[in-house]
Write an enzyme that holds these catalytic residues in place. Structure first.
Site, mmCIF file in Angstrom:
data_model
loop_
_atom_site.group_PDB
_atom_site.id
_atom_site.type_symbol
_atom_site.label_atom_id
_atom_site.label_comp_id
_atom_site.label_asym_id
_atom_site.label_seq_id
_atom_site.Cartn_x
_atom_site.Cartn_y
_atom_site.Cartn_z
ATOM 1 N N GLU A 91 0.829 -1.200 0.000
ATOM 2 C CA GLU A 91 0.000 0.000 0.000
ATOM 3 C C GLU A 91 0.864 1.250 0.000
ATOM 4 O O GLU A 91 1.941 1.277 0.601
ATOM 5 C CB GLU A 91 -0.942 -0.021 1.202
ATOM 6 C CG GLU A 91 -1.969 -1.124 1.024
ATOM 7 C CD GLU A 91 -2.951 -1.265 2.172
ATOM 8 O OE1 GLU A 91 -3.970 -1.936 1.966
ATOM 9 O OE2 GLU A 91 -2.712 -0.739 3.264
ATOM 10 N N CYS A 104 3.552 8.454 1.028
ATOM 11 C CA CYS A 104 3.987 7.526 2.073
ATOM 12 C C CYS A 104 4.091 6.151 1.410
ATOM 13 O O CYS A 104 3.094 5.610 0.938
ATOM 14 C CB CYS A 104 2.962 7.524 3.203
ATOM 15 S SG CYS A 104 3.327 6.304 4.469
ATOM 16 N N CYS A 111 5.837 -7.180 6.946
ATOM 17 C CA CYS A 111 6.920 -6.654 7.781
ATOM 18 C C CYS A 111 7.385 -7.747 8.718
ATOM 19 O O CYS A 111 6.581 -8.537 9.207
ATOM 20 C CB CYS A 111 6.428 -5.459 8.597
ATOM 21 S SG CYS A 111 7.749 -4.591 9.483
ATOM 22 N N CYS A 115 5.786 -4.965 16.016
ATOM 23 C CA CYS A 115 5.207 -3.861 16.785
ATOM 24 C C CYS A 115 3.716 -4.148 16.937
ATOM 25 O O CYS A 115 2.993 -4.218 15.940
ATOM 26 C CB CYS A 115 5.415 -2.528 16.067
ATOM 27 S SG CYS A 115 7.129 -2.246 15.598
ATOM 28 N N CYS A 118 0.810 -1.958 15.374
ATOM 29 C CA CYS A 118 0.825 -1.638 13.945
ATOM 30 C C CYS A 118 0.166 -2.766 13.141
ATOM 31 O O CYS A 118 0.536 -3.935 13.286
ATOM 32 C CB CYS A 118 2.261 -1.443 13.479
ATOM 33 S SG CYS A 118 2.392 -1.130 11.711
ATOM 34 N N GLU A 163 10.057 -2.489 7.089
ATOM 35 C CA GLU A 163 11.156 -1.802 7.770
ATOM 36 C C GLU A 163 12.218 -1.488 6.713
ATOM 37 O O GLU A 163 12.941 -2.382 6.258
ATOM 38 C CB GLU A 163 11.707 -2.708 8.885
ATOM 39 C CG GLU A 163 13.017 -2.249 9.484
ATOM 40 C CD GLU A 163 13.034 -0.796 9.958
ATOM 41 O OE1 GLU A 163 12.125 -0.358 10.673
ATOM 42 O OE2 GLU A 163 13.983 -0.081 9.578
ATOM 43 N N LEU A 218 10.333 5.813 18.176
ATOM 44 C CA LEU A 218 10.849 5.611 19.537
ATOM 45 C C LEU A 218 9.745 5.095 20.477
ATOM 46 O O LEU A 218 9.877 4.036 21.065
ATOM 47 C CB LEU A 218 11.448 6.936 20.047
ATOM 48 C CG LEU A 218 12.097 6.913 21.422
ATOM 49 C CD1 LEU A 218 13.237 5.909 21.489
ATOM 50 C CD2 LEU A 218 12.590 8.316 21.799
ATOM 51 N N CYS A 336 -1.161 6.127 9.573
ATOM 52 C CA CYS A 336 0.018 5.398 10.061
ATOM 53 C C CYS A 336 -0.406 4.144 10.792
ATOM 54 O O CYS A 336 -1.285 4.189 11.648
ATOM 55 C CB CYS A 336 0.787 6.219 11.083
ATOM 56 S SG CYS A 336 1.392 7.760 10.515
#
Ligand code: SAH
Length: 345
Positions: A91, A104, A111, A115, A118, A163, A218, A336
């Protein structure tokens, strides 16, 4: 299987034409069609003779990517499901602002990180995008921006699926092409790579001659909290990450952005604020607070506005630049952390 003509360098194309008794100028023409005009069919290369086009068709293919589906948000954001040549989907999101348009884009299909907040992490990693796919994705979105908003994209953020620093070689060669005058001519200073924090690769990126912007996801400057929400990060301590960021600044003189989501009961207290401030003071940085976009995990609840205000106030008192990223495209799961190929269901 025929070779993808786009895997050839300009020099290799010249040799190909010369060894087939054609002028080397044909290589320049083909190269321009491929890289300046994003042409995906030999038949559209109208300044070549039919014979030359047949020769190319005989020897090569042009692997390309296509927009499979488009979804438009009420705020103008456009989400694209992009089909790669092997039918994998990624995407890419086009986000218009008043005076700029940001693309973006994705660096991997799925991935490999975990996380928990996400949506992309649920897809697992299927494969890396190759350099051409990275380039094509930006090129397609650039054309889309011209069509819908009457202007090309002004910024690129590698904050889509994947990533980027785990697909390093392809990322760098894709970006080189994007920024070169043979390609799209977009300045690297308008390109941001966002990483979950892989120290070795941050150091490598700092050593590249091409000068990009770096953002670090972070989310907590307390090791325990960070490893809970980003379990893979047990492999890379915050201290190690910090060292790589110091090196980054020394080499590039570019301030790193810390992306930071604040969740209720996870990192919304003063202990976390203080740790963040301490962390920020160790290497030149700014903080971008990101609104949390729901991905259906009950553990993650967005912090209330008081806690966000506390963060902003304390950062400002300590002279650490802070901005709040407004969420865009939530209504179509384009914000996001919401990229999970739902568009194709
Ligand atoms: N792997 C890279 C790039 C992809 S994530 C990285 O980790 O930086 C891009 C940004 O979106 C990161 O800052 C990430 O933390 C953030 N993000 C992920 N899930 C989110 C969610 N549900 N809501 C808001 N931001 C999210």
């Amino acid at each position: 299987m025929k070779k993808d003509v786009r895997s050839l360098t300009h020099d290799e194309l010249i040799s190909f034409f010369e060894s087939n008794n054609h002028s080397s100028y044909r290589a320049t023409q083909v190269y321009e069609w491929l890289w300046k005009k994003s042409c995906f069919s030999f038949d559209e290369m109208t300044n070549l003779s039919k014979n030359t086009r047949e020769l190319l068709k005989d020897k090569f293919v042009i692997n390309n990517i296509k927009i499979d589906k488009i979804q438009k948000s009420s705020d103008g954001t456009i989400k694209n499901a992009i089909k790669l040549f092997d039918d994998s989907l990624v995407e890419s999101v086009l986000i218009p602002f008043e005076n700029r348009t940001t693309a973006c884009v994705s660096s991997q299909v799925g991935c490999s990180l975990d996380c928990e907040f996400c949506a992309t992490s649920k897809l697992k990693r299927i494969r890396n995008l190759n350099a051409d796919e990275i380039f094509d994705q930006v090129s397609i979105i650039n054309n889309q921006s011209k069509t819908y908003f009457g202007r090309p994209i002004s910024n690129i953020v590698f904050m889509g699926m994947g990533e980027p620093l785990l697909n390093y070689t392809n990322l760098i060669s894709g970006i080189k092409k994007i920024s070169s005058n043979d390609g799209l001519g977009i300045s690297p200073t308008r390109i941001t790579v966002s990483t979950s924090g892989i120290p070795k690769m941050i150091i490598k990126l700092a050593d590249e001659p091409i000068k990009l912007n770096l953002a670090l996801s972070l989310h907590s400057a307390i090791e325990d909290t960070r490893t809970k929400i980003m379990p893979f990060s047990t492999r890379f301590s915050l201290l190690e990450i910090l060292d790589s960021l110091k090196y980054w600044y020394k080499k590039t003189q570019r301030i790193v952005t810390y992306e930071y989501i604040i969740w209720k009961g996870i990192n919304d207290d003063f202990k976390h604020i203080e740790s963040l401030i301490k962390f920020c003071k160790k290497s030149p940085s700014k903080v971008n607070i990101i609104n949390y976009n729901d991905v259906g995990n009950k553990f993650f609840i967005p912090a209330d506005s008081n806690s966000i205000d506390n963060y902003v106030q304390e950062l400002m008192i300590n002279n650490i630049p802070v901005t709040i990223r407004k969420s865009r495209g939530n209504d179509i799961d384009a914000a996001c952390g919401q990229l999970a190929n739902k568009i194709t269901n």
